[in-house]
Scaffold this motif. Structure first.
Motif, mmCIF file in Angstrom:
data_model
loop_
_atom_site.group_PDB
_atom_site.id
_atom_site.type_symbol
_atom_site.label_atom_id
_atom_site.label_comp_id
_atom_site.label_asym_id
_atom_site.label_seq_id
_atom_site.Cartn_x
_atom_site.Cartn_y
_atom_site.Cartn_z
ATOM 1 N N SER A 1 -14.294 -15.063 0.729
ATOM 2 C CA SER A 1 -14.358 -13.689 0.225
ATOM 3 C C SER A 1 -13.803 -13.657 -1.196
ATOM 4 O O SER A 1 -12.944 -14.460 -1.566
ATOM 5 C CB SER A 1 -13.561 -12.751 1.131
ATOM 6 N N VAL A 2 -14.293 -12.730 -1.995
ATOM 7 C CA VAL A 2 -13.877 -12.578 -3.390
ATOM 8 C C VAL A 2 -12.966 -11.361 -3.471
ATOM 9 O O VAL A 2 -13.338 -10.264 -3.045
ATOM 10 C CB VAL A 2 -15.094 -12.399 -4.306
ATOM 11 N N ILE A 3 -11.769 -11.542 -4.007
ATOM 12 C CA ILE A 3 -10.753 -10.489 -3.996
ATOM 13 C C ILE A 3 -10.276 -10.201 -5.403
ATOM 14 O O ILE A 3 -10.016 -11.124 -6.188
ATOM 15 C CB ILE A 3 -9.572 -10.905 -3.100
ATOM 16 N N PHE A 4 -10.181 -8.921 -5.758
ATOM 17 C CA PHE A 4 -9.625 -8.536 -7.052
ATOM 18 C C PHE A 4 -8.988 -7.161 -6.924
ATOM 19 O O PHE A 4 -9.221 -6.419 -5.965
ATOM 20 C CB PHE A 4 -10.689 -8.551 -8.152
ATOM 21 N N SER B 1 -16.774 -2.675 -10.997
ATOM 22 C CA SER B 1 -15.395 -3.146 -10.849
ATOM 23 C C SER B 1 -14.332 -2.062 -10.992
ATOM 24 O O SER B 1 -13.155 -2.309 -10.735
ATOM 25 C CB SER B 1 -15.113 -4.253 -11.873
ATOM 26 N N VAL B 2 -14.698 -0.862 -11.413
ATOM 27 C CA VAL B 2 -13.778 0.279 -11.478
ATOM 28 C C VAL B 2 -12.478 -0.090 -12.199
ATOM 29 O O VAL B 2 -11.399 -0.044 -11.637
ATOM 30 C CB VAL B 2 -13.447 0.825 -10.072
ATOM 31 N N TYR B 3 -12.607 -0.504 -13.456
ATOM 32 C CA TYR B 3 -11.425 -0.685 -14.309
ATOM 33 C C TYR B 3 -10.536 -1.855 -13.872
ATOM 34 O O TYR B 3 -9.365 -1.698 -13.533
ATOM 35 C CB TYR B 3 -10.611 0.604 -14.317
ATOM 36 N N THR B 4 -11.078 -3.030 -13.881
ATOM 37 C CA THR B 4 -10.308 -4.223 -13.550
ATOM 38 C C THR B 4 -9.492 -4.685 -14.755
ATOM 39 O O THR B 4 -9.974 -4.655 -15.880
ATOM 40 C CB THR B 4 -11.265 -5.357 -13.126
ATOM 41 N N GLU B 5 -8.259 -5.128 -14.510
ATOM 42 C CA GLU B 5 -7.418 -5.674 -15.575
ATOM 43 C C GLU B 5 -6.941 -7.089 -15.268
ATOM 44 O O GLU B 5 -6.642 -7.844 -16.183
ATOM 45 C CB GLU B 5 -6.213 -4.771 -15.825
ATOM 46 N N GLY B 6 -6.824 -7.451 -14.004
ATOM 47 C CA GLY B 6 -6.331 -8.772 -13.633
ATOM 48 C C GLY B 6 -7.457 -9.747 -13.352
ATOM 49 O O GLY B 6 -8.632 -9.486 -13.617
ATOM 50 N N ASN C 1 -16.509 -5.943 1.738
ATOM 51 C CA ASN C 1 -15.908 -6.187 3.056
ATOM 52 C C ASN C 1 -14.945 -5.070 3.419
ATOM 53 O O ASN C 1 -15.021 -4.484 4.488
ATOM 54 C CB ASN C 1 -15.145 -7.514 3.067
ATOM 55 N N TRP C 2 -14.018 -4.782 2.498
ATOM 56 C CA TRP C 2 -13.056 -3.706 2.708
ATOM 57 C C TRP C 2 -12.425 -3.311 1.376
ATOM 58 O O TRP C 2 -12.540 -4.024 0.381
ATOM 59 C CB TRP C 2 -11.971 -4.087 3.717
ATOM 60 N N TYR D 1 -10.117 -4.856 -3.696
ATOM 61 C CA TYR D 1 -11.469 -5.013 -3.179
ATOM 62 C C TYR D 1 -11.630 -6.404 -2.583
ATOM 63 O O TYR D 1 -11.160 -7.393 -3.152
ATOM 64 C CB TYR D 1 -12.502 -4.836 -4.293
ATOM 65 N N SER D 2 -12.345 -6.480 -1.468
ATOM 66 C CA SER D 2 -12.784 -7.752 -0.902
ATOM 67 C C SER D 2 -14.297 -7.699 -0.762
ATOM 68 O O SER D 2 -14.841 -6.806 -0.097
ATOM 69 C CB SER D 2 -12.135 -7.998 0.464
#
Length: 433
Positions: free
Chosen positions: A106-109, A92-97, A131-132, A122-123
């Motif tokens: 699609s899963v987006i964060f 996840s490379v440092y997710t905060e939200g 995805n992208w 990220y998607s």
């Protein structure tokens, strides 16, 4: 000439006859509706039953924004995961939200990068493949994005203070620059597509879906936001937005008049407000701050009047995560224990999650269409690890995951038969089936 012929020969008499007949039919229908508020053969709905609020400006997806909907209920319209097994994990490379789900599932964060580095969006597809990726090129902290009805994805930056609109394929559409920092934990959106967020100057912004500023609102001698993060939930009719504050626990802002209508409480430590389908507002935490006040679940009506307070926990507790409300009006919250209150504020049950399962509630709660509540708990002994517990509405355990590495993150996204769970500044983003 018969009476019927005479009746229809006279146009005035005919009009009166038709009008009278219409009134009789309408009265019969109205009486029938009052006696049968639900569909034929369907049992009556219990007091406090919650309807899902249609919101035309949002994507028709399982989880298009922070807490799932503009009322911040944390409730999905679909059944959630059934086994508690981890399907996949993604770096996840440092997710905060929090996480979102698009109309195409699609899963987006959004990430901020390690040590407050530059982040991105990220998607992922349902299998956990990329995805992208969109490089934000700014520090993008804890604000959760949202997805509009046309699949436009709205993201933000922290330093740089930008709101960025992306296509569903991750291409940039427009950028709005506040010139400050954006500190909102979860953006929100009006029924007409107006995007609401708060910046570091404690100003409420109303931004058009085309990226053009519509209006702003700032309170003199105080500010929106609890700490630095504003939290805001909409009334079911879309006319009022409720924001946490520093001098007051909650402010009710009329988005049509563009002014504060009422406020409640004192200096506060509360989670995001939760609004039910009747327009009642739930405040979880310390809303009338004093050294002697216990944490409470506080229920206000649409006008800001107190309905009830349910006190719990220890004095001095000052960190609270979002509750959730199920379809029959039970509300769930807690820290070391999980509480369930009925719609009138009576205790259904209390379960010691720390004592029974070895952790404290560490992320916002969610629930699904079957009234199953998903409870993340964190163990802080040595290596950071967390697990997710699933409880039925009677308090019985349905399943639990294994211990997962990392610190549990912000609001997870409930999909159809799945739970997408971010971690906080940790290694992985999880899919639980």
């Amino acid at each position: 000439m018969t009476a019927i012929n005479l009746l229809f020969k006279n146009s005035r008499t005919l009009k009166y006859f038709i009008f009278s007949l219409t009134c009789v039919v309408f009265a019969v229908m109205l009486t029938s509706c009052e006696q049968n508020p639900t569909a034929p053969n369907e049992p009556p709905k219990p007091p406090g039953y919650q309807e899902d609020i249609y919101w035309p400006s949002l994507a028709d997806s399982p989880w298009p924004m922070f807490r799932g909907n503009p009322q911040y209920t944390g409730r999905s319209k679909y059944n959630g995961p059934s086994s508690g097994l981890v399907q996949w994990a993604y770096d996840s490379v440092y997710t905060e939200g929090g996480a979102l789900i698009g109309a195409d599932n699609s899963v987006i964060f959004q990430t901020s990068g390690p040590a407050f580095g530059k982040g991105g969006v990220y998607s992922l597809n349902q299998s956990g493949d990329l995805n992208w990726y969109y490089n934000i090129q700014e520090i993008a902290a804890g604000t959760t994005p949202l997805i509009l009805y046309d699949s436009t994805i709205i993201v933000s930056t922290y330093i740089g203070g930008k709101i960025i609109a992306l296509t569903k394929n991750g291409l940039e559409k427009w950028v709005f620059d506040t010139g400050t920092y954006i500190t909102t934990r979860g953006m929100n959106i009006g029924m007409d597509g107006t995007i609401f967020f708060q910046d570091s100057s404690s100003t409420l912004f109303a931004l058009g879906k085309d990226g053009k500023l519509k209006w702003t609102l700032k309170i003199e001698n105080t500010s929106f936001g609890s700490g630095s993060n504003a939290r805001m939930a909409f009334s079911p009719d879309g006319n009022m937005i409720y924001l946490t504050g520093t001098e007051k626990a909650i402010y009710a802002v009329d988005v049509n008049q563009r002014q504060i209508i009422w406020s409640y409480g004192g200096k506060n430590t509360i989670a995001s407000p939760l609004v039910d389908s009747y327009g009642n507002i739930f405040l979880y935490g310390v809303s009338d701050y004093s050294e002697s006040e216990q944490p409470c679940m506080t229920k206000l009506n649409y006008s800001g009047n107190l309905v009830y307070k349910f006190a719990f926990g220890n004095i001095g507790l000052n960190f609270f995560l979002e509750p959730t409300i199920d379809l029959i009006g039970n509300i769930y919250f807690g820290v070391d224990s999980l509480y369930s209150l009925d719609y009138a504020g009576n205790l259904n049950w209390k379960l010691g999650v720390y004592k029974s399962y070895g952790g404290v509630i560490s992320s916002p709660l969610t629930c699904d269409r079957q009234n199953i509540v998903y409870v993340p708990i964190q163990n802080y002994d040595g290596l950071l690890k967390f697990k997710v517990l699933a409880f039925k509405d009677d308090g019985s355990l349905l399943w639990l995951t294994e211990w997962l590495l990392g610190e549990s993150g912000d609001s997870p996204a409930l999909g159809i038969g799945s739970l997408y769970f971010p971690t906080y500044r940790s290694a992985s983003f999880y899919s639980v089936k």
